[in-house]
Design a protein around this motif. Sequence first.
Motif, PDB file in Angstrom:
ATOM      1  N   UNK A  90       0.827  -1.216   0.000  1.00  0.00           N
ATOM      2  CA  UNK A  90       0.000   0.000   0.000  1.00  0.00           C
ATOM      3  C   UNK A  90       0.858   1.261   0.000  1.00  0.00           C
ATOM      4  N   UNK A  91       0.450   2.233  -0.774  1.00  0.00           N
ATOM      5  CA  UNK A  91       1.213   3.478  -0.877  1.00  0.00           C
ATOM      6  C   UNK A  91       0.929   4.393   0.306  1.00  0.00           C
ATOM      7  N   UNK A  92       1.959   5.093   0.731  1.00  0.00           N
ATOM      8  CA  UNK A  92       1.836   6.147   1.757  1.00  0.00           C
ATOM      9  C   UNK A  92       1.257   5.643   3.079  1.00  0.00           C
ATOM     10  N   UNK A  93       1.574   4.391   3.423  1.00  0.00           N
ATOM     11  CA  UNK A  93       1.097   3.840   4.693  1.00  0.00           C
ATOM     12  C   UNK A  93       2.261   3.701   5.670  1.00  0.00           C
ATOM     13  N   UNK A 147       3.584   0.837  10.747  1.00  0.00           N
ATOM     14  CA  UNK A 147       2.869   0.306  11.906  1.00  0.00           C
ATOM     15  C   UNK A 147       1.365   0.236  11.641  1.00  0.00           C
ATOM     16  N   UNK A 148       0.946   0.667  10.468  1.00  0.00           N
ATOM     17  CA  UNK A 148      -0.472   0.614  10.129  1.00  0.00           C
ATOM     18  C   UNK A 148      -0.881  -0.832   9.870  1.00  0.00           C
ATOM     19  N   UNK A 149      -2.146  -1.122  10.074  1.00  0.00           N
ATOM     20  CA  UNK A 149      -2.648  -2.470   9.828  1.00  0.00           C
ATOM     21  C   UNK A 149      -2.509  -2.839   8.355  1.00  0.00           C
ATOM     22  N   UNK A 150      -2.782  -1.867   7.479  1.00  0.00           N
ATOM     23  CA  UNK A 150      -2.730  -2.142   6.043  1.00  0.00           C
ATOM     24  C   UNK A 150      -1.327  -2.564   5.609  1.00  0.00           C
ATOM     25  N   UNK A 151      -0.301  -1.842   6.085  1.00  0.00           N
ATOM     26  CA  UNK A 151       1.059  -2.189   5.678  1.00  0.00           C
ATOM     27  C   UNK A 151       1.476  -3.530   6.281  1.00  0.00           C
TER      28      UNK A 151
END
Length: 252
Positions: A26-29, A32-36
């Motif tokens: 994912x771009x610009x994540x 520590x984000x769930x998406x990344x």
Amino acid sequence: FAHLMIPFPGYYDNVPGVTVEPNVEPANESHVSAAWQVWAYTSAAPDFLGNKATVLDPDSKVLRGGTNGWTCMPANPQGKKAWADPKAGWASAREAAPVCFDAAGLDWMKGWMARKKPLMKRDAFVWMLQGDLGFDNTDPFVTSKEEAGPDQWIESGPHLMMFPKDPASTDAFTSDFTAGEPYTMFPGTDFAHLMIPASGYYGEETTLSPEELLDLLMSPPYIYILAALVLLLASGALAGGRGGSKAGTQLA
């Protein structure tokens, strides 16, 4: 003639009616984000497995539920202690050393974490397509290069592992991790398993573009080698030209 088929990335590319959604970072994540984290940990397996797997964070909390019986999570032995900045997370997916496994694979890992012989119902296959951070190939519990035996330290690239119900079944395979073929890690122990190298296992495999190749050839020392070859070819052509002129005169 029954045998096991093990699909690798790209397996379904030419299978009619089967579409596999690519697992894209994912771009610009934040890392520590769930998406990344979901992307990073599932990148350990082929997309057709990772896309439907349960995903756990470094604290074994569920980031995303799954539907196929597989689980992906980070396997860096240091856990969050490896984060240089607690607010930034892992520097890369490889630093997380993600692993994807099914229930049988979990049985093996439970044994390894408890330092007890794994109790397996069947053989298990476990994916680490980001590679790992290094092990002593002969000792299941040495995870630092300084403690490793001579010439036994291996930092693996992308690979698949076969965790056997019977560790002795790996005795027929080499333990030489430089051979390029499947080999036994931790031979002669309760944790012996088969390492199956994938493309890129021994390092980055790169292809130069025409522009990059030209830049390389125009830089030292290649430019000097090219110049020498041009001079040699030119001198040969001149010598051949003179010889041809003399022969022509004689024939005339």
